[in-house]
Scaffold this motif. Sequence first.
Motif, mmCIF file in Angstrom:
data_model
loop_
_atom_site.group_PDB
_atom_site.id
_atom_site.type_symbol
_atom_site.label_atom_id
_atom_site.label_comp_id
_atom_site.label_asym_id
_atom_site.label_seq_id
_atom_site.Cartn_x
_atom_site.Cartn_y
_atom_site.Cartn_z
ATOM 1 N N THR A 1 0.831 -1.208 0.000
ATOM 2 C CA THR A 1 0.000 0.000 0.000
ATOM 3 C C THR A 1 0.862 1.253 0.000
ATOM 4 O O THR A 1 0.626 2.197 -0.760
ATOM 5 C CB THR A 1 -0.920 0.002 1.235
ATOM 6 N N ALA B 1 1.595 4.154 -3.109
ATOM 7 C CA ALA B 1 1.305 5.571 -2.884
ATOM 8 C C ALA B 1 2.549 6.435 -3.088
ATOM 9 O O ALA B 1 2.470 7.516 -3.675
ATOM 10 C CB ALA B 1 0.763 5.767 -1.468
ATOM 11 N N ALA C 1 -0.156 8.157 7.122
ATOM 12 C CA ALA C 1 -1.236 8.015 6.140
ATOM 13 C C ALA C 1 -1.566 9.336 5.467
ATOM 14 O O ALA C 1 -1.819 9.389 4.261
ATOM 15 C CB ALA C 1 -2.479 7.435 6.817
ATOM 16 N N ASP D 1 -1.507 10.338 1.433
ATOM 17 C CA ASP D 1 -2.604 10.954 0.687
ATOM 18 C C ASP D 1 -2.118 12.158 -0.104
ATOM 19 O O ASP D 1 -2.560 12.393 -1.233
ATOM 20 C CB ASP D 1 -3.711 11.385 1.653
ATOM 21 N N ARG E 1 -8.829 -0.892 -1.772
ATOM 22 C CA ARG E 1 -9.157 0.429 -2.326
ATOM 23 C C ARG E 1 -10.434 0.385 -3.148
ATOM 24 O O ARG E 1 -11.186 1.362 -3.191
ATOM 25 C CB ARG E 1 -8.001 0.930 -3.197
ATOM 26 N N ASN F 1 -5.745 6.651 2.728
ATOM 27 C CA ASN F 1 -4.834 5.661 3.300
ATOM 28 C C ASN F 1 -5.073 5.384 4.777
ATOM 29 O O ASN F 1 -4.713 4.308 5.260
ATOM 30 C CB ASN F 1 -3.385 6.112 3.081
#
Length: 376
Positions: A124, A128, A258, A262, A315, A322
């Motif tokens: 993840t 990102a 997180a 983003d 997702r 996130n």
Amino acid sequence: MTSTRGATPPVLSSAGTAAPHPAPGRASSGRADRGRFALAGTVVTLLGLLLLAMTWALTVGPASITVGQVWGSAWHHVCTAVAPGATCAADTLTQIQDAIVWQGRGARVVAAAAVGAGLAIAGTVMQAVVRNPLADPYLLGVSSGASLGAVAVLVLGMTVLLPVAAFVGAIGALVLTLLLAAGRGGGLPPVRTVLAGVAVGQACAALVSFVIFWSATGDSYREILSWLLGSFGGITWPEALLAVGGTVVLGGLLASRARVLDAFAFGDVSASSLGVDVRRARWLLLVVVTLLTAVLVSVCGAIGFVGLVVPHAVRLVLGSRNHRVLPVAALVGALFLLLADTAARTLFEPRELPVGILTAAIGAPVFAVLLRRSRL
């Protein structure tokens, strides 16, 4: 006279009189609260399913053991450990069954759940940071570097050093990748980073193939093949606890970033305008995610598709934020790899299938379906 230009018309009540508008802040706060409750409910449900799956996995195998016996034995061990002098209920398992559950299957079940969660978190974060939907935890050549270190010690017959050699090889691959990827001013452009990882990974893979071709024979060849395909066979409690510690500490550190993840979704310029130190944040995230991956690979080898498929699946259901994706992806990854490993050790008894084969067999078609349903 008060101007009403641009004013919002009043809302009429059922009696036809003007009713006050709901406060926008209150409405958005209500939606946020509902979102938090939904996320908490999802996490609690997945935690419950994971606990049940771990208990069930302890009962699966040639020895006839029930879920009730596992819980009774667990309570006996907890009671005797916490209160040694107290009168505790007798162990519900025989001595042989107790060794099978807690020395054999227990470490394996814990390790599979921890590695699955860690790989899902790492995938993840990697997707990102580099803004690439095909990124996975092994993008920076970590798995190939770890494989080179592991194969070297297996060929030399120093199996006891395998986790250390795999970790050192993974870190060496990371260093080479970052040195190649670093641009002017010390930045890590996403495209350059991906290409550097591919180059280092291919170089290490070539060296692994050469070592196997030149030196591996007999038992060492089988050990090398099993490790390269990913396996939890022969896992011990120290290795399982290493995987748990790495996932909790390093995975927790990644999850705490997180909001930064983003910001990366909008590009480096937009992230900088939101107050993110892009260069520092990318270096930190890539190093931490690679350290986490190195720890996990050193325990069980390179297990593919978990860090690629699970983030996409989550997702698709929860969206791209996130702070929601990371905890759910971790639990889904833990469940997926735990169930896959249980199947790998039981489907073809008495032979055991490397779990990496099964995750690839499941992950490839699932990823194809997700790709068809997504807007990539």
